[in-house]
Design a protein around this motif. Structure first.
Motif, PDB file in Angstrom:
ATOM      1  N   GLN A   7      -8.729 -27.893  11.724  1.00 22.64           N
ATOM      2  CA  GLN A   7      -8.490 -29.346  10.715  1.00 22.64           C
ATOM      3  C   GLN A   7      -8.239 -29.048   9.316  1.00 22.64           C
ATOM      4  N   TYR A   8      -8.967 -28.052   8.788  1.00 24.35           N
ATOM      5  CA  TYR A   8      -8.918 -27.753   7.502  1.00 24.35           C
ATOM      6  C   TYR A   8      -7.699 -27.346   6.940  1.00 24.35           C
ATOM      7  N   ARG A   9      -6.941 -26.448   7.890  1.00 20.81           N
ATOM      8  CA  ARG A   9      -5.693 -25.806   7.710  1.00 20.81           C
ATOM      9  C   ARG A   9      -4.757 -26.874   7.860  1.00 20.81           C
ATOM     10  N   GLN A  10      -4.835 -27.570   9.012  1.00 19.12           N
ATOM     11  CA  GLN A  10      -3.883 -28.599   9.036  1.00 19.12           C
ATOM     12  C   GLN A  10      -3.789 -29.713   7.794  1.00 19.12           C
ATOM     13  N   TRP A  11      -5.029 -29.946   7.300  1.00 23.28           N
ATOM     14  CA  TRP A  11      -5.026 -30.956   6.280  1.00 23.28           C
ATOM     15  C   TRP A  11      -4.220 -30.302   5.068  1.00 23.28           C
ATOM     16  N   ALA A  17      -2.083 -17.336   8.281  1.00 23.04           N
ATOM     17  CA  ALA A  17      -2.188 -16.396   7.026  1.00 23.04           C
ATOM     18  C   ALA A  17      -2.359 -16.567   5.620  1.00 23.04           C
ATOM     19  N   GLU A  18      -1.788 -17.844   5.331  1.00 17.43           N
ATOM     20  CA  GLU A  18      -1.967 -18.295   4.042  1.00 17.43           C
ATOM     21  C   GLU A  18      -3.573 -18.861   3.901  1.00 17.43           C
ATOM     22  N   MET A  19      -3.843 -19.481   4.662  1.00 15.20           N
ATOM     23  CA  MET A  19      -5.300 -20.111   4.667  1.00 15.20           C
ATOM     24  C   MET A  19      -6.228 -18.768   4.649  1.00 15.20           C
ATOM     25  N   ARG A  49     -13.364 -24.989   2.336  1.00 19.87           N
ATOM     26  CA  ARG A  49     -13.276 -26.083   1.507  1.00 19.87           C
ATOM     27  C   ARG A  49     -12.894 -25.673   0.470  1.00 19.87           C
ATOM     28  N   TRP A  50     -13.516 -24.466  -0.070  1.00 17.67           N
ATOM     29  CA  TRP A  50     -12.851 -23.986  -1.498  1.00 17.67           C
ATOM     30  C   TRP A  50     -11.315 -23.889  -1.457  1.00 17.67           C
ATOM     31  N   ALA A  51     -10.699 -23.139  -0.167  1.00 18.13           N
ATOM     32  CA  ALA A  51      -9.631 -22.984   0.014  1.00 18.13           C
ATOM     33  C   ALA A  51      -8.721 -24.233  -0.327  1.00 18.13           C
ATOM     34  N   LEU A  52      -9.227 -25.260   0.278  1.00 19.09           N
ATOM     35  CA  LEU A  52      -8.421 -26.394   0.260  1.00 19.09           C
ATOM     36  C   LEU A  52      -8.299 -26.931  -1.304  1.00 19.09           C
ATOM     37  N   LEU A  53      -9.285 -26.736  -2.066  1.00 19.92           N
ATOM     38  CA  LEU A  53      -9.350 -27.052  -3.253  1.00 19.92           C
ATOM     39  C   LEU A  53      -8.237 -26.212  -4.110  1.00 19.92           C
ATOM     40  N   ASP A  61      -1.177 -31.337  -5.370  1.00 21.04           N
ATOM     41  CA  ASP A  61      -1.172 -32.450  -4.529  1.00 21.04           C
ATOM     42  C   ASP A  61      -2.761 -32.586  -3.783  1.00 21.04           C
ATOM     43  N   VAL A  62      -3.312 -33.542  -4.340  1.00 17.31           N
ATOM     44  CA  VAL A  62      -4.527 -33.644  -3.615  1.00 17.31           C
ATOM     45  C   VAL A  62      -4.521 -34.649  -2.623  1.00 17.31           C
ATOM     46  N   SER A  63      -3.330 -35.254  -2.119  1.00 18.01           N
ATOM     47  CA  SER A  63      -3.517 -36.201  -1.269  1.00 18.01           C
ATOM     48  C   SER A  63      -3.732 -35.480   0.330  1.00 18.01           C
ATOM     49  N   ARG A  64      -3.791 -34.197   0.420  1.00 15.35           N
ATOM     50  CA  ARG A  64      -4.075 -33.816   1.615  1.00 15.35           C
ATOM     51  C   ARG A  64      -5.564 -33.431   1.928  1.00 15.35           C
ATOM     52  N   LEU A  65      -6.260 -33.595   0.765  1.00 14.29           N
ATOM     53  CA  LEU A  65      -7.796 -33.193   0.782  1.00 14.29           C
ATOM     54  C   LEU A  65      -8.518 -34.467   1.516  1.00 14.29           C
ATOM     55  N   PRO A  66      -9.506 -33.735   2.552  1.00 16.81           N
ATOM     56  CA  PRO A  66     -10.439 -34.799   3.300  1.00 16.81           C
ATOM     57  C   PRO A  66     -11.250 -35.803   2.220  1.00 16.81           C
ATOM     58  N   ALA A  67     -11.238 -36.931   2.574  1.00 17.98           N
ATOM     59  CA  ALA A  67     -12.055 -37.917   2.001  1.00 17.98           C
ATOM     60  C   ALA A  67     -13.398 -37.216   1.163  1.00 17.98           C
ATOM     61  N   GLY A  68     -14.057 -36.638   1.860  1.00 19.85           N
ATOM     62  CA  GLY A  68     -15.385 -36.226   1.345  1.00 19.85           C
ATOM     63  C   GLY A  68     -15.158 -35.116  -0.002  1.00 19.85           C
TER      64      GLY A  68
END
Length: 87
Positions: A7-11, A17-19, A49-53, A61-68
């Protein structure tokens, strides 16, 4: 609901590989975690979570970050603004 690594990767909209690279783990380890061959531990969740940031910052682009995570980033941003204004 417990979040899964996939789910994190899809977000983030990135490849495995990039994740893995952004999380700082080998691709094979990432694949094992995502397929649940290896246990997804709190340390992996924190790295994801840090990778998402990092991915959001890289892509402006912060639009793909989970709400929390978005809420936490917003709160920290406000704290930084207040600190900057106080000096």
């Amino acid at each position: 609901m417990e979040e899964k690594l996939s789910q994190y990767r899809q977000w983030a909209g990135v490849t495995q590989a990039e994740m893995a690279r952004t999380m700082g783990i080998p691709l094979r380890t990432y694949e094992d975690l995502e397929s649940e061959k290896a246990k997804f531990r709190p340390v992996h969740a924190n790295a994801a979570r840090w990778a998402l940031l990092e991915i959001a910052a890289k892509n402006d682009d912060v639009s793909r970050l989970p709400a929390g995570i978005s809420a936490l980033v917003f709160k920290v941003g406000k704290l930084l603004e207040n600190k900057k204004g106080g000096h």
